[in-house]
Design a protein around this motif. Structure first.
Motif, PDB file in Angstrom:
ATOM      1  N   ARG A   1       0.827  -1.202   0.000  1.00 23.71           N
ATOM      2  CA  ARG A   1       0.000   0.000   0.000  1.00 23.71           C
ATOM      3  C   ARG A   1       0.860   1.250   0.000  1.00 23.71           C
ATOM      4  N   PRO A   2       0.733   2.112  -1.029  1.00 25.18           N
ATOM      5  CA  PRO A   2       1.472   3.372  -1.002  1.00 25.18           C
ATOM      6  C   PRO A   2       1.163   4.142   0.269  1.00 25.18           C
TER       7      PRO A   2
ATOM      8  N   GLU B   1      -1.407 -11.541   4.064  1.00 26.60           N
ATOM      9  CA  GLU B   1      -2.583 -12.016   3.347  1.00 26.60           C
ATOM     10  C   GLU B   1      -3.882 -11.719   4.081  1.00 26.60           C
ATOM     11  N   SER B   2      -3.802 -11.482   5.400  1.00 23.93           N
ATOM     12  CA  SER B   2      -4.994 -11.164   6.183  1.00 23.93           C
ATOM     13  C   SER B   2      -5.282  -9.671   6.224  1.00 23.93           C
ATOM     14  N   GLY B   3      -4.422  -8.872   5.605  1.00 22.50           N
ATOM     15  CA  GLY B   3      -4.621  -7.435   5.613  1.00 22.50           C
ATOM     16  C   GLY B   3      -3.978  -6.720   6.776  1.00 22.50           C
ATOM     17  N   HIS B   4      -3.234  -7.445   7.619  1.00 24.77           N
ATOM     18  CA  HIS B   4      -2.558  -6.823   8.747  1.00 24.77           C
ATOM     19  C   HIS B   4      -1.220  -6.232   8.294  1.00 24.77           C
TER      20      HIS B   4
ATOM     21  N   ALA C   1       6.895 -10.684  14.246  1.00 20.60           N
ATOM     22  CA  ALA C   1       5.776 -11.631  14.254  1.00 20.60           C
ATOM     23  C   ALA C   1       5.395 -12.096  12.851  1.00 20.60           C
ATOM     24  N   ALA C   2       5.794 -11.345  11.826  1.00 19.20           N
ATOM     25  CA  ALA C   2       5.426 -11.688  10.447  1.00 19.20           C
ATOM     26  C   ALA C   2       6.551 -12.401   9.708  1.00 19.20           C
ATOM     27  N   ARG C   3       7.657 -12.663  10.385  1.00 21.61           N
ATOM     28  CA  ARG C   3       8.795 -13.285   9.714  1.00 21.61           C
ATOM     29  C   ARG C   3       8.638 -14.801   9.634  1.00 21.61           C
ATOM     30  N   ARG C   4       9.500 -15.400   8.839  1.00 19.73           N
ATOM     31  CA  ARG C   4       9.575 -16.858   8.663  1.00 19.73           C
ATOM     32  C   ARG C   4       8.417 -17.417   7.842  1.00 19.73           C
ATOM     33  N   GLY C   5       7.584 -16.561   7.296  1.00 15.65           N
ATOM     34  CA  GLY C   5       6.479 -17.055   6.484  1.00 15.65           C
ATOM     35  C   GLY C   5       6.571 -16.648   5.026  1.00 15.65           C
ATOM     36  N   GLY C   6       7.682 -16.045   4.631  1.00 16.10           N
ATOM     37  CA  GLY C   6       7.865 -15.641   3.245  1.00 16.10           C
ATOM     38  C   GLY C   6       7.320 -14.268   2.907  1.00 16.10           C
ATOM     39  N   VAL C   7       6.821 -13.524   3.915  1.00  9.43           N
ATOM     40  CA  VAL C   7       6.264 -12.198   3.638  1.00  9.43           C
ATOM     41  C   VAL C   7       7.333 -11.278   3.062  1.00  9.43           C
TER      42      VAL C   7
END
Length: 333
Positions: free
Chosen positions: A13-14, A61-64, A91-97
């Protein structure tokens, strides 16, 4: 008119307005603390106020909100972009984000990338080594007396061009999506309402698929009279008119550069089944990893056997393409 952009599963998101900068600020504070850097960061307010600076919030993917990225164009011609800051919350690491965010950013910024990170941050160094393509050059750690060591990475600009007759393939570059979008905008401005739709087709439109570095563009028109009226404006954009090729290929135009063909346009009537076939094959390969792997294996074998015979390479793909189309779903709008 609508275009088809390759898109990552996560959101980008810009965020260069005041609200976006406010959302980035606490993430930036966490980033600086994790790096052991001073907390002051006077440059954030420059994003949205100075040309050539781009700020993004990264959403999972959940919009967070999962992180942010700050990119800065380093020259007036916008040929080099620096990844000034890039951060994924723990908290968002290790999932390929993080890797998907890099791909999504490349789809918007196809220029040469420059990335620097502290050499004493092994996790960051490992991330960029894994996230950037294998051919991205890596500079030795920069050592300045009394300063922390730095590791620099570069990702060459997405390049196009294949000599006449060549079937040379290259690994997929997400930057091809940005190059299509740039060309799509030029075509849309030149053709106006005569172009009912402009789509990125062919292998450069399929993430993770090796391709000849040529942007294939399908342009839908209403009828033969409308088609005839598009030729002059496209020639004015630098395309060479190669005429009607076949019901499948349509009216064909190419644009070339120093390295050979860089772009080609297929002009087709919107009701043509071949217009739908271009979209159905692309969408099948984008969504079906097994079909994409079969197609890539065949393409690579044919390119090895017919490196300088593009016609033989194309003929060799025909049977599998027809198989994939027979079981493909209708194209997305």
């Amino acid at each position: 008119m609508s275009g088809s952009r390759a898109c990552a599963a996560l959101g980008l998101r810009p965020a260069a307005d005041a609200a976006g900068r406010a959302a980035i600020a606490p993430l930036l504070a966490d980033c600086l603390a994790e790096l052991g850097s001073p907390p002051a960061y006077p440059w954030l307010d420059h994003y949205g106020r100075e040309p050539g600076r781009h700020a993004y919030l990264i959403e999972d993917e959940s919009g967070h909100v999962a992180g942010f990225a700050l990119l800065r164009e380093l020259d007036a011609a916008a040929m080099v972009v620096e990844v000034a800051e890039f951060y994924i919350a723990p908290a968002a690491r290790r999932g390929g984000v993080g890797r998907r965010a890099v791909v999504a950013l490349r789809q918007r910024h196809s220029q040469r990338w420059q990335v620097e990170t502290f050499g004493d941050q092994p996790a960051a160094v490992a991330f960029w080594r894994a996230a950037l393509p294998a051919q991205a050059p890596q500079d030795a750690p920069a050592t300045v007396p009394g300063a922390r060591p730095r590791m620099a990475f570069a990702w060459p600009a997405a390049a196009l061009g294949v000599p006449a007759g060549s079937a040379r393939l290259e690994s997929h570059d997400p930057g091809w999506a940005a190059l299509f979008q740039r060309e799509r905008d030029r075509i849309a401005a030149a053709l106006g309402t005569a172009a009912l739709d402009i789509q990125h087709v062919g292998s450069t439109a399929v993430p993770h698929l090796a391709a000849k570095p040529v942007i294939d563009i399908a342009v839908a028109v209403r009828n033969p009279a409308a088609l005839a009226g598009t030729i002059g404006p496209l020639v004015g954009l630098g395309y060479r008119d190669l005429g009607w090729r076949s019901a499948q290929i349509g009216h064909f135009l190419e644009r070339t550069g120093a390295a050979g063909r860089t772009h080609c346009i297929h002009l087709l009537e919107t009701g043509s089944p071949h217009w739908q076939d271009y979209l159905r094959l692309r969408d099948r390969l984008r969504t079906d990893a097994t079909a994409r792997a079969r197609y890539q294996t065949l393409k690579q074998a044919l390119a090895a056997d017919h490196a300088d015979d593009r016609k033989a390479y194309t003929r060799g793909k025909h049977a599998l393409v027809q198989q994939l189309l027979e079981t493909a779903a209708p194209s997305s709008p």
